[in-house]
Design a protein around this motif. Structure first.
Motif, short mmCIF file in Angstrom:
data_model
loop_
_atom_site.label_atom_id
_atom_site.label_comp_id
_atom_site.label_asym_id
_atom_site.label_seq_id
_atom_site.Cartn_x
_atom_site.Cartn_y
_atom_site.Cartn_z
N ALA A 86 2.71 -2.36 -17.12
CA ALA A 86 3.29 -1.22 -17.98
C ALA A 86 3.00 -0.03 -18.09
O ALA A 86 1.79 0.47 -17.90
CB ALA A 86 2.53 -2.00 -19.63
N GLY A 87 3.99 0.86 -18.60
CA GLY A 87 3.65 2.09 -18.49
C GLY A 87 3.80 3.08 -17.15
O GLY A 87 3.69 4.11 -17.14
N THR A 88 4.19 2.02 -15.91
CA THR A 88 4.69 2.86 -14.68
C THR A 88 6.04 2.95 -14.51
O THR A 88 6.13 3.97 -13.66
CB THR A 88 4.08 1.78 -13.62
OG1 THR A 88 4.47 0.45 -13.58
CG2 THR A 88 2.46 1.50 -13.77
N LEU A 89 6.90 2.47 -15.22
CA LEU A 89 8.26 2.73 -15.29
C LEU A 89 8.99 3.28 -16.35
O LEU A 89 8.56 2.74 -17.50
CB LEU A 89 9.04 1.11 -14.74
CG LEU A 89 8.71 0.52 -13.41
CD1 LEU A 89 9.73 -0.73 -13.50
CD2 LEU A 89 9.01 1.62 -12.31
N GLN A 90 9.88 3.66 -16.11
CA GLN A 90 10.78 4.37 -17.25
C GLN A 90 12.24 4.52 -16.81
O GLN A 90 12.62 5.22 -15.94
CB GLN A 90 10.39 5.74 -17.67
CG GLN A 90 10.94 6.61 -18.89
CD GLN A 90 10.81 7.84 -19.40
OE1 GLN A 90 10.84 8.64 -18.63
NE2 GLN A 90 9.92 8.03 -20.49
N ALA A 91 12.98 3.74 -17.35
CA ALA A 91 14.39 3.40 -17.29
C ALA A 91 14.55 3.00 -15.79
O ALA A 91 15.48 3.45 -15.11
CB ALA A 91 15.44 4.62 -17.52
N GLY A 92 13.71 2.15 -15.30
CA GLY A 92 13.62 1.79 -13.99
C GLY A 92 13.19 2.39 -12.87
O GLY A 92 13.20 2.21 -11.71
N ALA A 93 12.53 3.82 -13.28
CA ALA A 93 12.28 4.65 -12.13
C ALA A 93 10.73 4.76 -12.47
O ALA A 93 10.19 4.70 -13.56
CB ALA A 93 12.85 6.06 -12.48
N PHE A 94 10.00 4.93 -11.20
CA PHE A 94 8.58 5.16 -11.17
C PHE A 94 8.14 6.69 -11.87
O PHE A 94 8.94 7.48 -11.37
CB PHE A 94 8.01 4.89 -10.01
CG PHE A 94 7.78 3.69 -9.60
CD1 PHE A 94 6.68 2.81 -9.81
CD2 PHE A 94 8.99 3.15 -8.63
CE1 PHE A 94 6.35 1.51 -9.23
CE2 PHE A 94 8.63 1.88 -8.17
CZ PHE A 94 7.63 0.99 -8.59
N LEU A 95 7.25 6.58 -12.68
CA LEU A 95 6.72 7.72 -13.37
C LEU A 95 5.84 8.72 -12.37
O LEU A 95 6.00 9.82 -12.37
CB LEU A 95 5.96 7.68 -14.61
CG LEU A 95 6.89 6.97 -15.72
CD1 LEU A 95 5.99 6.74 -16.95
CD2 LEU A 95 7.92 7.97 -16.07
N ALA A 96 5.04 8.03 -11.68
CA ALA A 96 4.16 8.52 -10.67
C ALA A 96 5.09 8.52 -9.37
O ALA A 96 5.90 7.78 -9.14
CB ALA A 96 3.00 7.88 -10.39
N GLN A 97 4.74 9.47 -8.34
CA GLN A 97 5.53 9.77 -7.04
C GLN A 97 4.59 9.10 -5.96
O GLN A 97 5.17 8.55 -4.89
CB GLN A 97 5.52 11.17 -6.75
CG GLN A 97 6.27 11.78 -7.78
CD GLN A 97 7.67 11.64 -7.73
OE1 GLN A 97 8.17 11.24 -6.87
NE2 GLN A 97 8.30 11.61 -9.20
N HIS A 98 3.37 8.75 -6.21
CA HIS A 98 2.69 7.87 -5.19
C HIS A 98 0.97 7.82 -5.93
O HIS A 98 0.70 8.02 -6.85
CB HIS A 98 2.08 9.01 -4.02
CG HIS A 98 1.27 10.36 -4.39
ND1 HIS A 98 -0.07 10.26 -4.13
CD2 HIS A 98 1.62 11.38 -5.14
CE1 HIS A 98 -0.44 11.40 -4.59
NE2 HIS A 98 0.39 12.01 -4.95
N GLN A 99 0.50 6.72 -5.03
CA GLN A 99 -0.98 6.46 -5.28
C GLN A 99 -1.53 5.81 -4.06
O GLN A 99 -0.97 5.36 -3.27
CB GLN A 99 -1.22 5.57 -6.49
CG GLN A 99 -0.41 3.89 -6.31
CD GLN A 99 -0.50 2.95 -7.50
OE1 GLN A 99 0.08 3.42 -8.64
NE2 GLN A 99 -1.04 2.08 -7.53
N ARG A 100 -2.93 5.87 -4.29
CA ARG A 100 -3.89 5.28 -3.29
C ARG A 100 -3.76 3.65 -3.27
O ARG A 100 -3.84 3.01 -4.31
CB ARG A 100 -5.05 6.02 -3.33
CG ARG A 100 -6.15 5.52 -2.03
CD ARG A 100 -7.28 6.41 -2.22
NE ARG A 100 -8.13 6.18 -3.52
CZ ARG A 100 -8.78 5.27 -3.67
NH1 ARG A 100 -8.86 4.05 -2.95
NH2 ARG A 100 -9.18 5.34 -4.90
N ILE A 101 -3.72 3.18 -2.06
CA ILE A 101 -3.91 1.76 -2.13
C ILE A 101 -5.26 1.45 -1.22
O ILE A 101 -5.89 2.31 -0.83
CB ILE A 101 -2.84 0.95 -1.02
CG1 ILE A 101 -2.66 1.68 0.26
CG2 ILE A 101 -1.38 1.41 -1.67
CD1 ILE A 101 -1.74 1.02 1.05
N ASP A 102 -5.58 0.15 -1.49
CA ASP A 102 -6.90 -0.31 -0.89
C ASP A 102 -6.84 -1.09 0.34
O ASP A 102 -5.84 -1.25 0.68
CB ASP A 102 -7.73 -1.10 -2.09
CG ASP A 102 -6.86 -2.45 -2.48
OD1 ASP A 102 -6.12 -2.74 -1.78
OD2 ASP A 102 -7.48 -3.01 -3.54
#
Length: 272
Positions: free
Chosen positions: A101-117
């Motif tokens: 929840a909170g990562t998508l808006q109208a099917g698009a990601f709000l953030a451009q990138h994030q770190r993975i583990d």
């Protein structure tokens, strides 16, 4: 535009995975590009920079990038050697179900990138192996894809929203410096000479922006590179040396701690 080649693709009803290689001929910003569908992209070799408006992302093996449908961007390769990525195109209904929840808006990601583990990196490596194995069952491939998406999207490794623009740019310069020579045994003074700022300030800012110490970020880059090359390399000691580890035992211990198995066990899986 840089030369792009799709080495292998694997399509299911919900996700299409592609192993994409780019020669990286554009050192400065490319012409405007635009994805026709939303893609979730996991770099595993090389590094590039993606610019969306004023947002800049350094795409290395510790990051996942979100390419939203019809969103314009520019790509550059300030470090020679091109790049390779696993790109996942996800059906909109599946994406809505998987994304927190909170990562998508109208099917698009709000953030451009994030770190993975480390677990996400291992899943990327396993998916690549499955994609290039003609005997892979569709159920296994789709399970790997969805496991990777669920784990990577649900992680808690998003960049700090409190960091200032100048701090983010400094951290981007540090990432490019590390990616320019993964095997080099960098010191803080070396990095400071390449990027500007004092060693103490570099460590403080990097921790604040990325959420992990600088040395751990470099270690994860080296280990992720090992995942990408071990299947084709017969000498694990050579891999550890080429990636800058002080000894094969140091490499093996670090690999096991990160991925839960020894390098030799992973290579057996890769060559089964």
């Amino acid at each position: 535009m840089s030369s792009i080649h799709v080495a292998r693709s694997l399509r299911t009803a919900s996700v299409t995975a592609s192993d994409v290689h780019c020669a990286g001929g554009c050192r400065h910003d490319s012409d405007v590009e635009c994805a026709q569908a939303t893609h979730i992209v996991f770099p595993y070799r090389g590094v590039y920079v993606r610019r969306v408006g004023q947002d800049v992302a350094v795409a290395d093996g510790n990051q996942v990038l979100f390419f939203n449908a019809l969103q314009e961007y520019r790509i550059s390769h300030p470090v020679e050697g091109g790049d390779a990525c696993v790109s996942l195109a996800v059906a909109p209904a599946v994406l809505e179900e998987l994304a927190p929840a909170g990562t998508l808006q109208a099917g698009a990601f709000l953030a451009q990138h994030q770190r993975i583990d480390a677990q996400s990196q291992m899943l990327v490596a396993q998916l690549r192996l499955a994609m290039h194995d003609d005997a892979t069952e569709p159920l296994k491939a789709e399970t790997l894809m969805l496991s990777l998406l669920q784990h990577a999207l649900g992680g808690r490794s998003k960049p700090s929203s409190q960091a200032r623009h100048g701090q983010r740019r400094l951290v981007d310069r540090i990432k490019l410096t590390l990616a320019s020579d993964t095997a080099r045994r960098w010191t803080l003074d070396d990095i400071a000479a390449e990027t500007g700022g004092s060693p103490v300030y570099l460590t403080q800012v990097f921790q604040q922006v990325e959420g992990i110490p600088l040395y751990r970020y470099q270690l994860q880059l080296r280990l992720q590179r090992a995942l990408a090359v071990m299947a084709q390399c017969g000498d694990l000691s050579a891999v550890s040396f080429d990636l800058g580890f002080s000894s094969h035992s140091h490499f093996s211990a670090s690999f096991r701690q990160a991925y839960g198995c020894s390098p030799s066990a992973f290579r057996k899986l890769a060559n089964h």
